[in-house]
Scaffold this motif. Sequence first.
Motif, PDB file in Angstrom:
ATOM      1  N   LEU A   1       0.812  -1.217   0.000  1.00 38.06           N
ATOM      2  CA  LEU A   1       0.000   0.000   0.000  1.00 38.06           C
ATOM      3  C   LEU A   1       0.845   1.267   0.000  1.00 38.06           C
ATOM      4  CD1 LEU A   1      -2.854  -1.033   2.426  1.00 38.06           C
ATOM      5  CD2 LEU A   1      -3.083  -0.499   0.005  1.00 38.06           C
ATOM      6  N   SER A   2       2.107   1.179   0.373  1.00 36.50           N
ATOM      7  CA  SER A   2       2.965   2.364   0.362  1.00 36.50           C
ATOM      8  C   SER A   2       3.333   2.781  -1.064  1.00 36.50           C
ATOM      9  CB  SER A   2       4.224   2.124   1.181  1.00 36.50           C
ATOM     10  OG  SER A   2       5.003   1.113   0.601  1.00 36.50           O
ATOM     11  N   ASP A   3       3.252   1.848  -2.033  1.00 37.38           N
ATOM     12  CA  ASP A   3       3.500   2.177  -3.436  1.00 37.38           C
ATOM     13  C   ASP A   3       2.221   2.760  -4.051  1.00 37.38           C
ATOM     14  OD1 ASP A   3       4.484   2.410  -5.985  1.00 37.38           O
ATOM     15  OD2 ASP A   3       4.349   0.266  -6.431  1.00 37.38           O
ATOM     16  N   GLU A   4       2.323   3.970  -4.582  1.00 42.34           N
ATOM     17  CA  GLU A   4       1.126   4.689  -5.040  1.00 42.34           C
ATOM     18  C   GLU A   4       0.409   4.006  -6.200  1.00 42.34           C
ATOM     19  OE1 GLU A   4      -0.494   9.070  -5.946  1.00 42.34           O
ATOM     20  OE2 GLU A   4       1.334   8.749  -4.854  1.00 42.34           O
ATOM     21  N   HIS A   5       1.131   3.437  -7.152  1.00 42.39           N
ATOM     22  CA  HIS A   5       0.493   2.801  -8.302  1.00 42.39           C
ATOM     23  C   HIS A   5      -0.291   1.560  -7.889  1.00 42.39           C
ATOM     24  CE1 HIS A   5       2.386   5.560 -10.974  1.00 42.39           C
ATOM     25  NE2 HIS A   5       3.613   5.183 -10.622  1.00 42.39           N
ATOM     26  N   ILE A   6       0.275   0.784  -7.021  1.00 40.39           N
ATOM     27  CA  ILE A   6      -0.414  -0.424  -6.554  1.00 40.39           C
ATOM     28  C   ILE A   6      -1.576  -0.046  -5.642  1.00 40.39           C
ATOM     29  CG2 ILE A   6      -0.157  -2.568  -5.264  1.00 40.39           C
ATOM     30  CD1 ILE A   6       2.776  -2.597  -6.205  1.00 40.39           C
ATOM     31  N   ARG A   7      -1.378   1.002  -4.833  1.00 38.16           N
ATOM     32  CA  ARG A   7      -2.422   1.430  -3.903  1.00 38.16           C
ATOM     33  C   ARG A   7      -3.684   1.862  -4.637  1.00 38.16           C
ATOM     34  NH1 ARG A   7       0.142   5.182  -0.992  1.00 38.16           N
ATOM     35  NH2 ARG A   7      -0.579   6.912  -2.241  1.00 38.16           N
ATOM     36  N   THR A   8      -3.535   2.580  -5.739  1.00 38.31           N
ATOM     37  CA  THR A   8      -4.714   3.022  -6.482  1.00 38.31           C
ATOM     38  C   THR A   8      -5.497   1.849  -7.042  1.00 38.31           C
ATOM     39  OG1 THR A   8      -3.364   3.347  -8.452  1.00 38.31           O
ATOM     40  CG2 THR A   8      -3.786   5.280  -7.094  1.00 38.31           C
ATOM     41  N   ALA A   9      -4.805   0.757  -7.367  1.00 38.43           N
ATOM     42  CA  ALA A   9      -5.500  -0.433  -7.864  1.00 38.43           C
ATOM     43  C   ALA A   9      -6.219  -1.168  -6.734  1.00 38.43           C
ATOM     44  CB  ALA A   9      -4.506  -1.368  -8.543  1.00 38.43           C
ATOM     45  N   MET A  10      -5.705  -1.059  -5.512  1.00 39.78           N
ATOM     46  CA  MET A  10      -6.302  -1.776  -4.382  1.00 39.78           C
ATOM     47  C   MET A  10      -7.426  -1.009  -3.702  1.00 39.78           C
ATOM     48  SD  MET A  10      -3.187  -3.659  -2.401  1.00 39.78           S
ATOM     49  CE  MET A  10      -4.308  -4.462  -1.263  1.00 39.78           C
ATOM     50  N   LEU A  11      -7.608   0.254  -4.049  1.00 41.97           N
ATOM     51  CA  LEU A  11      -8.620   1.056  -3.373  1.00 41.97           C
ATOM     52  C   LEU A  11      -9.982   0.859  -4.008  1.00 41.97           C
ATOM     53  CD1 LEU A  11      -6.677   4.369  -2.818  1.00 41.97           C
ATOM     54  CD2 LEU A  11      -7.082   2.541  -1.204  1.00 41.97           C
ATOM     55  N   ARG A  12     -10.983   0.913  -3.179  1.00 38.36           N
ATOM     56  CA  ARG A  12     -12.362   0.784  -3.626  1.00 38.36           C
ATOM     57  C   ARG A  12     -12.878   2.164  -4.000  1.00 38.36           C
ATOM     58  NH1 ARG A  12     -16.152  -2.964  -0.217  1.00 38.36           N
ATOM     59  NH2 ARG A  12     -14.416  -4.220  -0.855  1.00 38.36           N
ATOM     60  N   LYS A  13     -13.521   2.252  -5.138  1.00 36.14           N
ATOM     61  CA  LYS A  13     -14.108   3.514  -5.568  1.00 36.14           C
ATOM     62  C   LYS A  13     -15.371   3.759  -4.746  1.00 36.14           C
ATOM     63  CE  LYS A  13     -11.128   4.022  -8.883  1.00 36.14           C
ATOM     64  NZ  LYS A  13      -9.841   3.894  -8.299  1.00 36.14           N
ATOM     65  N   TYR A  14     -15.453   4.934  -4.153  1.00 31.50           N
ATOM     66  CA  TYR A  14     -16.581   5.281  -3.294  1.00 31.50           C
ATOM     67  C   TYR A  14     -17.481   6.266  -4.018  1.00 31.50           C
ATOM     68  CZ  TYR A  14     -19.179   6.740   0.807  1.00 31.50           C
ATOM     69  OH  TYR A  14     -20.175   7.001   1.693  1.00 31.50           O
ATOM     70  N   ARG A  15     -18.757   5.922  -4.126  1.00 29.30           N
ATOM     71  CA  ARG A  15     -19.719   6.797  -4.784  1.00 29.30           C
ATOM     72  C   ARG A  15     -20.422   7.661  -3.754  1.00 29.30           C
ATOM     73  NH1 ARG A  15     -23.393   2.991  -8.259  1.00 29.30           N
ATOM     74  NH2 ARG A  15     -24.772   4.273  -7.042  1.00 29.30           N
ATOM     75  N   PHE A  16     -20.737   8.875  -4.183  1.00 33.37           N
ATOM     76  CA  PHE A  16     -21.470   9.782  -3.305  1.00 33.37           C
ATOM     77  C   PHE A  16     -22.933   9.376  -3.224  1.00 33.37           C
ATOM     78  CE2 PHE A  16     -18.279  13.201  -4.325  1.00 33.37           C
ATOM     79  CZ  PHE A  16     -17.818  13.301  -3.037  1.00 33.37           C
ATOM     80  N   SER A  17     -23.474   9.476  -2.063  1.00 35.71           N
ATOM     81  CA  SER A  17     -24.909   9.368  -1.865  1.00 35.71           C
ATOM     82  C   SER A  17     -25.369  10.741  -1.395  1.00 35.71           C
ATOM     83  CB  SER A  17     -25.229   8.311  -0.806  1.00 35.71           C
ATOM     84  OG  SER A  17     -26.595   8.330  -0.510  1.00 35.71           O
ATOM     85  N   LYS A  18     -26.498  11.193  -1.887  1.00 37.15           N
ATOM     86  CA  LYS A  18     -26.937  12.551  -1.562  1.00 37.15           C
ATOM     87  C   LYS A  18     -27.245  12.729  -0.090  1.00 37.15           C
ATOM     88  CE  LYS A  18     -28.511  13.883  -6.061  1.00 37.15           C
ATOM     89  NZ  LYS A  18     -29.515  14.539  -6.838  1.00 37.15           N
ATOM     90  N   ARG A  19     -27.374  11.657   0.653  1.00 33.09           N
ATOM     91  CA  ARG A  19     -27.713  11.774   2.062  1.00 33.09           C
ATOM     92  C   ARG A  19     -26.497  11.705   2.984  1.00 33.09           C
ATOM     93  NH1 ARG A  19     -31.952   8.554  -0.053  1.00 33.09           N
ATOM     94  NH2 ARG A  19     -33.866   9.756  -0.077  1.00 33.09           N
ATOM     95  N   THR A  20     -25.307  11.539   2.416  1.00 32.13           N
ATOM     96  CA  THR A  20     -24.128  11.421   3.260  1.00 32.13           C
ATOM     97  C   THR A  20     -23.588  12.795   3.642  1.00 32.13           C
ATOM     98  OG1 THR A  20     -22.606  11.378   1.403  1.00 32.13           O
ATOM     99  CG2 THR A  20     -23.400   9.245   2.207  1.00 32.13           C
ATOM    100  N   LYS A  21     -22.907  12.818   4.765  1.00 37.19           N
ATOM    101  CA  LYS A  21     -22.298  14.051   5.245  1.00 37.19           C
ATOM    102  C   LYS A  21     -21.202  14.508   4.281  1.00 37.19           C
ATOM    103  CE  LYS A  21     -20.172  15.987   9.354  1.00 37.19           C
ATOM    104  NZ  LYS A  21     -19.714  15.700  10.709  1.00 37.19           N
ATOM    105  N   ARG A  22     -20.484  13.552   3.709  1.00 38.47           N
ATOM    106  CA  ARG A  22     -19.417  13.884   2.767  1.00 38.47           C
ATOM    107  C   ARG A  22     -19.986  14.602   1.552  1.00 38.47           C
ATOM    108  NH1 ARG A  22     -15.554   9.562  -0.367  1.00 38.47           N
ATOM    109  NH2 ARG A  22     -14.301  11.070  -1.438  1.00 38.47           N
ATOM    110  N   TYR A  23     -21.123  14.155   1.028  1.00 41.42           N
ATOM    111  CA  TYR A  23     -21.748  14.797  -0.128  1.00 41.42           C
ATOM    112  C   TYR A  23     -22.206  16.206   0.228  1.00 41.42           C
ATOM    113  CZ  TYR A  23     -24.967  15.706  -3.971  1.00 41.42           C
ATOM    114  OH  TYR A  23     -25.608  16.266  -5.031  1.00 41.42           O
ATOM    115  N   GLN A  24     -22.803  16.360   1.393  1.00 45.09           N
ATOM    116  CA  GLN A  24     -23.283  17.671   1.820  1.00 45.09           C
ATOM    117  C   GLN A  24     -22.115  18.654   1.974  1.00 45.09           C
ATOM    118  OE1 GLN A  24     -25.504  16.765   5.321  1.00 45.09           O
ATOM    119  NE2 GLN A  24     -27.227  15.902   4.187  1.00 45.09           N
ATOM    120  N   ASN A  25     -20.998  18.195   2.545  1.00 41.97           N
ATOM    121  CA  ASN A  25     -19.811  19.054   2.672  1.00 41.97           C
ATOM    122  C   ASN A  25     -19.260  19.430   1.306  1.00 41.97           C
ATOM    123  OD1 ASN A  25     -19.936  19.006   5.446  1.00 41.97           O
ATOM    124  ND2 ASN A  25     -18.464  17.346   5.650  1.00 41.97           N
TER     125      ASN A  25
END
Length: 85
Positions: free
Chosen positions: A55-79
Amino acid sequence: MIYLHYCHNCRQIFLLCGHQQECLKCGNSIQEIKLSFDEYVDYSPEERKQVLSVLSDEHIRTAMLRKYRFSKRTKRYQNWMQKCP
Protein backbone atom coordinates in the motif's frame (compact mmCIF):
# COMPACT_ATOMS: atom_id res chain seq x y z
CA MET A 1 -20.32 -4.24 8.33
CA ILE A 2 -16.59 -3.88 8.86
CA TYR A 3 -14.45 -2.34 6.12
CA LEU A 4 -10.70 -1.93 5.79
CA HIS A 5 -9.44 1.63 5.39
CA TYR A 6 -5.92 2.92 4.77
CA CYS A 7 -4.45 6.23 5.88
CA HIS A 8 -1.55 7.33 3.68
CA ASN A 9 -0.36 9.86 6.25
CA CYS A 10 -0.21 7.39 9.20
CA ARG A 11 0.61 4.40 6.96
CA GLN A 12 -1.84 2.27 8.91
CA ILE A 13 -4.80 0.02 8.15
CA PHE A 14 -7.97 0.55 10.17
CA LEU A 15 -10.88 -1.86 10.61
CA LEU A 16 -13.92 0.40 10.79
CA CYS A 17 -17.68 -0.01 10.73
CA GLY A 18 -19.30 1.70 7.79
CA HIS A 19 -17.77 4.02 5.24
CA GLN A 20 -15.64 6.33 7.36
CA GLN A 21 -14.02 9.37 5.76
CA GLU A 22 -11.47 10.61 8.31
CA CYS A 23 -8.48 8.99 10.00
CA LEU A 24 -8.90 8.34 13.71
CA LYS A 25 -5.32 9.43 14.48
CA CYS A 26 -4.48 12.37 12.23
CA GLY A 27 -7.88 13.48 10.91
CA ASN A 28 -6.84 13.32 7.23
CA SER A 29 -8.95 11.51 4.67
CA ILE A 30 -8.75 7.72 4.54
CA GLN A 31 -9.51 5.39 1.67
CA GLU A 32 -11.36 2.10 1.65
CA ILE A 33 -9.41 -0.97 0.50
CA LYS A 34 -10.85 -3.70 -1.75
CA LEU A 35 -9.50 -6.36 0.60
CA SER A 36 -12.32 -7.91 2.65
CA PHE A 37 -12.34 -8.15 6.42
CA ASP A 38 -12.66 -11.97 6.32
CA GLU A 39 -9.55 -12.31 4.15
CA TYR A 40 -7.52 -9.87 6.26
CA VAL A 41 -8.32 -11.63 9.54
CA ASP A 42 -6.94 -14.90 8.17
CA TYR A 43 -3.61 -13.31 7.18
CA SER A 44 -0.49 -14.04 9.20
CA PRO A 45 1.48 -11.11 10.69
CA GLU A 46 4.01 -11.38 7.86
CA GLU A 47 1.26 -11.17 5.23
CA ARG A 48 -0.23 -8.13 6.96
CA LYS A 49 3.16 -6.39 6.88
CA GLN A 50 3.41 -7.24 3.20
CA VAL A 51 0.00 -5.64 2.54
CA LEU A 52 1.18 -2.46 4.30
CA SER A 53 4.36 -2.37 2.21
CA VAL A 54 2.34 -2.85 -0.98
CA LEU A 55 0.00 0.00 0.00
CA SER A 56 2.96 2.36 0.36
CA ASP A 57 3.50 2.18 -3.44
CA GLU A 58 1.13 4.69 -5.04
CA HIS A 59 0.49 2.80 -8.30
CA ILE A 60 -0.41 -0.42 -6.55
CA ARG A 61 -2.42 1.43 -3.90
CA THR A 62 -4.71 3.02 -6.48
CA ALA A 63 -5.50 -0.43 -7.86
CA MET A 64 -6.30 -1.78 -4.38
CA LEU A 65 -8.62 1.06 -3.37
CA ARG A 66 -12.36 0.78 -3.63
CA LYS A 67 -14.11 3.51 -5.57
CA TYR A 68 -16.58 5.28 -3.29
CA ARG A 69 -19.72 6.80 -4.78
CA PHE A 70 -21.47 9.78 -3.31
CA SER A 71 -24.91 9.37 -1.87
CA LYS A 72 -26.94 12.55 -1.56
CA ARG A 73 -27.71 11.77 2.06
CA THR A 74 -24.13 11.42 3.26
CA LYS A 75 -22.30 14.05 5.25
CA ARG A 76 -19.42 13.88 2.77
CA TYR A 77 -21.75 14.80 -0.13
CA GLN A 78 -23.28 17.67 1.82
CA ASN A 79 -19.81 19.05 2.67
CA TRP A 80 -18.78 18.72 -0.96
CA MET A 81 -21.88 20.62 -2.12
CA GLN A 82 -21.18 23.45 0.34
CA LYS A 83 -17.64 23.86 -1.04
CA CYS A 84 -18.87 24.08 -4.65
CA PRO A 85 -19.44 27.64 -5.92
